[in-house]
Design a protein around this motif. Structure first.
Motif, short mmCIF file in Angstrom:
data_model
loop_
_atom_site.label_atom_id
_atom_site.label_comp_id
_atom_site.label_asym_id
_atom_site.label_seq_id
_atom_site.Cartn_x
_atom_site.Cartn_y
_atom_site.Cartn_z
N TYR A 1 42.40 49.11 46.30
CA TYR A 1 41.85 48.05 45.47
C TYR A 1 42.31 48.10 44.01
O TYR A 1 42.27 47.10 43.31
CB TYR A 1 40.32 48.10 45.52
CG TYR A 1 39.80 48.39 46.90
CD1 TYR A 1 39.91 47.44 47.91
CD2 TYR A 1 39.21 49.62 47.20
CE1 TYR A 1 39.45 47.71 49.20
CE2 TYR A 1 38.75 49.89 48.48
CZ TYR A 1 38.87 48.94 49.49
OH TYR A 1 38.42 49.21 50.76
N HIS A 2 42.74 49.27 43.54
CA HIS A 2 43.07 49.41 42.12
C HIS A 2 44.53 49.77 41.85
O HIS A 2 44.92 49.87 40.70
CB HIS A 2 42.18 50.48 41.47
CG HIS A 2 40.72 50.19 41.59
ND1 HIS A 2 39.92 50.78 42.55
CD2 HIS A 2 39.91 49.35 40.90
CE1 HIS A 2 38.68 50.34 42.42
NE2 HIS A 2 38.65 49.46 41.43
N ASP B 1 48.42 49.50 41.14
CA ASP B 1 49.23 48.50 40.45
C ASP B 1 50.60 48.47 41.12
O ASP B 1 51.42 49.37 40.94
CB ASP B 1 49.37 48.88 38.97
CG ASP B 1 50.18 47.85 38.18
OD1 ASP B 1 50.66 46.87 38.78
OD2 ASP B 1 50.34 48.06 36.96
N TYR C 1 39.01 43.74 45.05
CA TYR C 1 40.36 43.96 44.53
C TYR C 1 40.37 43.56 43.07
O TYR C 1 39.92 42.48 42.70
CB TYR C 1 41.37 43.14 45.33
CG TYR C 1 41.75 43.79 46.64
CD1 TYR C 1 43.02 44.32 46.83
CD2 TYR C 1 40.83 43.88 47.69
CE1 TYR C 1 43.38 44.92 48.04
CE2 TYR C 1 41.17 44.48 48.88
CZ TYR C 1 42.45 45.00 49.06
OH TYR C 1 42.78 45.60 50.25
N VAL C 2 40.93 44.45 42.22
CA VAL C 2 40.81 44.24 40.79
C VAL C 2 41.60 43.03 40.31
O VAL C 2 41.18 42.31 39.41
CB VAL C 2 41.23 45.52 40.03
CG1 VAL C 2 42.69 45.85 40.26
CG2 VAL C 2 40.93 45.40 38.55
N ASP C 3 42.77 42.75 40.92
CA ASP C 3 43.56 41.57 40.57
C ASP C 3 44.67 41.42 41.60
O ASP C 3 44.72 42.12 42.62
CB ASP C 3 44.12 41.67 39.14
CG ASP C 3 44.98 42.91 38.91
OD1 ASP C 3 45.55 43.45 39.88
OD2 ASP C 3 45.08 43.36 37.74
N GLN C 4 45.60 40.50 41.34
CA GLN C 4 46.68 40.23 42.29
C GLN C 4 47.72 41.34 42.37
O GLN C 4 48.56 41.35 43.28
CB GLN C 4 47.38 38.92 41.92
CG GLN C 4 46.53 37.68 42.16
CD GLN C 4 47.30 36.42 41.91
OE1 GLN C 4 48.05 36.32 40.92
NE2 GLN C 4 47.15 35.42 42.77
N PRO D 1 52.76 40.46 41.91
CA PRO D 1 51.54 39.83 42.41
C PRO D 1 51.60 39.53 43.91
O PRO D 1 52.63 39.16 44.45
CB PRO D 1 51.46 38.53 41.60
CG PRO D 1 52.87 38.24 41.21
CD PRO D 1 53.53 39.57 41.03
N SER E 1 48.73 37.81 47.07
CA SER E 1 47.58 36.93 47.08
C SER E 1 47.01 36.80 48.49
O SER E 1 47.70 37.02 49.49
CB SER E 1 47.94 35.54 46.54
OG SER E 1 48.89 34.90 47.37
#
Length: 791
Positions: free
Chosen positions: A589-590, A592, A643-646, A596, A598
């Motif tokens: 989930y974190h 990087d 999920y923290v972001d894309q 991106p 989706s």
């Protein structure tokens, strides 16, 4: 009988014709030792003397005359040389080597301009004299007059002498140097190979500083303002910006943010840039030599003693320091004196030590690692001790090096800030770059018990290489297990040396603020890997392809970066039946991924590709479906996290031609495709994504029975194409009656998900026949073709 001290006057022609023994030492050399740029004029007399002692005894010599000896201490000892007689004066001070004090206030000054040797300077080779004194005089003469040193044989003892500077080509042939380590120095090596010109400080040059701060960043190819400095090695840093803080070292300030690169014509930058800078507190430009200095041959026997008057934590110098770019050392041997052992409590900084250099090569060398992990009652060495060391090395090659030892020895390599580093055809007990290795190639080599330990980035390529030990590459935990670049292993062999956990790549950073991003590379490719358990055939421990961190966000709220592509292909195990596991990613989930992805309940766009093909997987028997301890690949956790972001991990996973696949994809976003695989269990509760099984054979094999063997619901659809469903195995027994518990099929009942030509295994069909259960036409039609929207 004539007096051996009385001179005989010869013509120059006679003198050259009678060199005799004086030229023997150079018989294999490409040049003669007695060709001079300053020499007697035609017809000018040259007096001949048996030794320097005989020359000193003469009282009839006059300034301007020439004299030749047949040896230094004894006739034919190799020290034959030509001298010019000169008056004593402030310009010439006797040193017992190339400037000899005579009677009547005269001096004999050595005149050799094409090659010299150590005998010409009085080296005695008797084991008592410190021959380092004469060796140092010889190299000083060679450096002043820019002549090579050619000393093809003989034994020499170096005791208290240090800092023998070399700036001209050297041929040592079979010469042997005995080094007494009782006189090792913390600060000064025995031999130094120095840069030809002084380093330039450009820190105060505001135009250069501005250009570097603005333009020096990853991807830069040319900085036009640096064009006037073509041929220079640049070292730039910002002392106030600290990175690479090391775990386990209280008070450690890490390293200044620093870059190392070479400048070619038009300001072309050689050496990939890893960092960008906000400021620079030091800018140095080191001129690189315009020719290659070759130092060839020689053997070095070290005593293994403890340096006198020092404590056990001081690093000591004991060999050759190289700070001249474009230097080649080859055909050398170093090791302990016969019958000696390494007993020193002091660590060594490396017999070969490279500092601030560009384009240096070591080849055809036998080196050695030093003892560290001594067993009681002996005292271990408190710090790492190395056979080869260095820092700030760019474009350096190590070819056909051998340096092996057992478990007591430490690593032969210990380096920092090394870029464009190549190992070729080497056999070493360890390769280690503590901080910031950038672009590393290891080819056709063997690495022993201490392994490969690195941090850094750029391209990591390991090809046709064997590693003896329980992991192939260990990314240093104390520096964050960082590798920022592509990782590729091809045609390698890992030979576990004993019981215990085995991993091909170990990437387990400490939960610590290292002051730079840490993570697992931009891509990972492992192809044609062989894991050979012949040295540990009874091992039952797990073998992981990637041993990964349990967290993706550390306690300082810093995200680990994750590769955008992982490929595992053609991986086999020998010496035991048990295969490998892939990796565990409990917290996707974190991460990087730096690209991106989706997911929106209609479509998944992955930002990471995982491909697994023809990998010999371990045959697992989970306690129950979804057993997290028994999975080849685990992604996600029982506790769903947002999920923290894309940029968080959203993978597309493909398995091809693999057996006994056991997967756990729990509460995560992923797309999974399996082709021509045999499937044990796939557990994917809460999966946001899709599952696809093509030409697969499904047969759960678990320790205890379960209500449902497969949890394969997915929000974007689960598809079975040309698959076969076999009878479950529970507790080692095959039970066709449990086929209805597969989770997506009931005999003569409904099917779930998408199906095209789904088949039942023969053992299931025979069991149904034995119970006189006939398959209904509707059920058979559903096996042939079934849509998920059908009831």
């Amino acid at each position: 009988m004539s007096d051996p001290t009385s001179p005989r006057i010869l013509s120059r022609r006679e003198a050259i014709a009678s060199i005799g023994l004086a030229g023997v030492v150079f018989a294999q050399a490409p040049v003669s030792a007695l060709a001079q740029e300053a020499s007697p004029k035609p017809g000018q007399p040259v007096s001949r003397h048996l030794t320097l002692h005989a020359l000193r005894a003469q009282t009839a010599l006059r300034a301007g005359e020439w004299a030749e000896t047949s040896g230094f201490h004894t006739p034919g000892d190799g020290g034959a040389a030509l001298y010019q007689i000169a008056p004593a004066g402030a310009d010439h001070k006797p040193n017992g080597g190339d400037i000899i004090e005579l009677a009547n206030g005269l001096l004999a000054i050595l005149v050799e301009r094409k090659a010299i040797n150590y005998r010409m300077f009085g080296a005695m080779s008797d084991g008592v004299n410190d021959d380092g004194v004469q060796i140092k005089l010889a190299h000083a003469y060679a450096n002043r007059h820019q002549v090579p040193l050619i000393n093809l044989n003989g034994e020499f003892w170096i005791k208290q002498t240090n800092n023998i500077n070399i700036t001209t080509p050297v041929q040592w042939g079979t010469s042997i140097f005995h080094i007494d380590e009782k006189f090792n120095s913390r600060t000064t090596p025995r031999f130094t190979v120095k840069s030809d010109e002084p380093t330039l400080s450009l820190t105060a040059n505001q135009a250069i500083k501005k250009a570097l701060v603005e333009q020096l960043k990853p991807g830069v190819q040319i900085i036009p303002q640096l064009a006037p400095y073509a041929g220079h090695l640049f070292i730039v840093l910002d002392e106030a910006d600290r990175i690479g803080i090391r775990t386990g070292r209280p008070g450690n300030r890490g390293w200044a943010r620093e870059e190392l690169f070479y400048v070619e014509e038009e300001g072309r930058i050689i050496g990939d840039i890893a960092w960008a800078f906000k400021n620079l507190t030091s800018i140095r430009a080191i001129p690189c030599s315009r020719n290659y200095l070759v130092i060839q041959g020689g053997g070095f026997y070290l005593s293994g003693d403890s340096a006198v008057g020092t404590n056990g934590e001081s690093y000591h110098q004991n060999g050759i320091s190289i700070s001249r770019s474009r230097t080649i050392l080859r055909e050398q041997w170093m090791g302990l004196e016969p019958g000696k052992r390494d007993i020193s409590p002091q660590p060594r900084s490396g017999f070969y030590n490279l500092r601030e250099v560009f384009d240096v090569t070591l080849e055809n060398i036998r080196a050695m690692p030093w003892e560290k992990l001594r067993r009681p009652p002996e005292t271990p060495v408190p710090q790492g001790t190395y056979g080869i060391g260095g820092s700030r090395m760019l474009h350096c090659t190590f070819r056909n090096l051998t340096a092996e030892a057992g478990p007591v020895a430490w690593g032969v390599f210990g380096t920092n800030i090394a870029k464009n580093f190549r190992l070729e055809n080497c056999r070493l007990n360890r390769f280690d770059v503590h901080f910031h290795c950038w672009n590393l190639h290891i080819l056709n080599s063997t690495i022993g018990f201490k392994g490969i330990t690195v941090t850094g980035g750029g391209e990591l390529l390991i090809e046709n290489t064997t590693r003896h030990g329980n992991n192939l590459v260990n990314f240093r935990r104390d520096y964050g297990s960082k590798w920022d670049g592509p990782i590729r292993l091809k045609g390698c062999t890992l030979k576990p040396s004993g019981s215990g956990r085995v991993s091909v790549l170990t990437m387990t950073p400490s939960d610590f603020d290292h002051k730079y991003p840490v993570g697992m590379g931009t891509s990972i490719t492992i192809e044609d890997l062989r894991i050979d358990y012949s040295a540990a055939p009874t091992s039952k421990d797990v073998c992981w392809l990637l041993d990964t961190s349990p967290f993706s966000l550390n306690r300082f709220k810093q995200r680990l970066f994750f590769p955008q592509r992982l490929i595992f292909r053609n991986i086999s195990v020998e010496g035991r039946e048990q295969g490998v596991r892939l990796m565990r990613i409990p917290q996707p989930y974190h991460y990087d991924v730096r690209r991106p992805g989706s997911y929106d309940d209609s479509r998944l766009i992955a930002n990471c590709t995982m491909h697994v093909e023809q990998v010999q997987l371990e045959k697992l028997i989970p306690a129950a479906p979804g057993d997290p301890a028994q999975a080849h690949l685990l992604i996600g956790d029982k506790k769903a996290s947002p999920y923290v972001d894309q940029l968080a991990l959203i993978p597309r996973i493909t398995f091809v031609d693999c057996e006994n696949v056991t997967l756990s994809l729990e509460n995560c976003i992923a797309a999974l495709f399996l082709q021509r695989c045999s499937i044990n269990t796939v557990t994917a509760p809460g999966l946001r994504g899709e599952l696809s099984f093509n030409e697969c054979r499904l047969q759960p094999d678990i320790a205890k029975s379960a209500e449902v063997f497969y949890a394969v619901n997915s929000t974007l659809g689960t598809r079975f194409t040309n698959c076969t469903l076999h009878a479950p195995i529970v507790g080692g027994k095959t039970d066709p009656a449990l086929i209805d518990r597969c989770g997506f099929l009931t005999i003569n009942g409904p099917l779930r998900h998408y199906h095209l030509n789904t088949a039942l295994g023969n053992e299931v069909l025979k069991a149904l026949q034995s119970k006189r259960v006939q398959l209904s036409p509707a059920f058979i039609a559903s096996l042939r073709s079934h849509h998920a929207l059908e009831s």
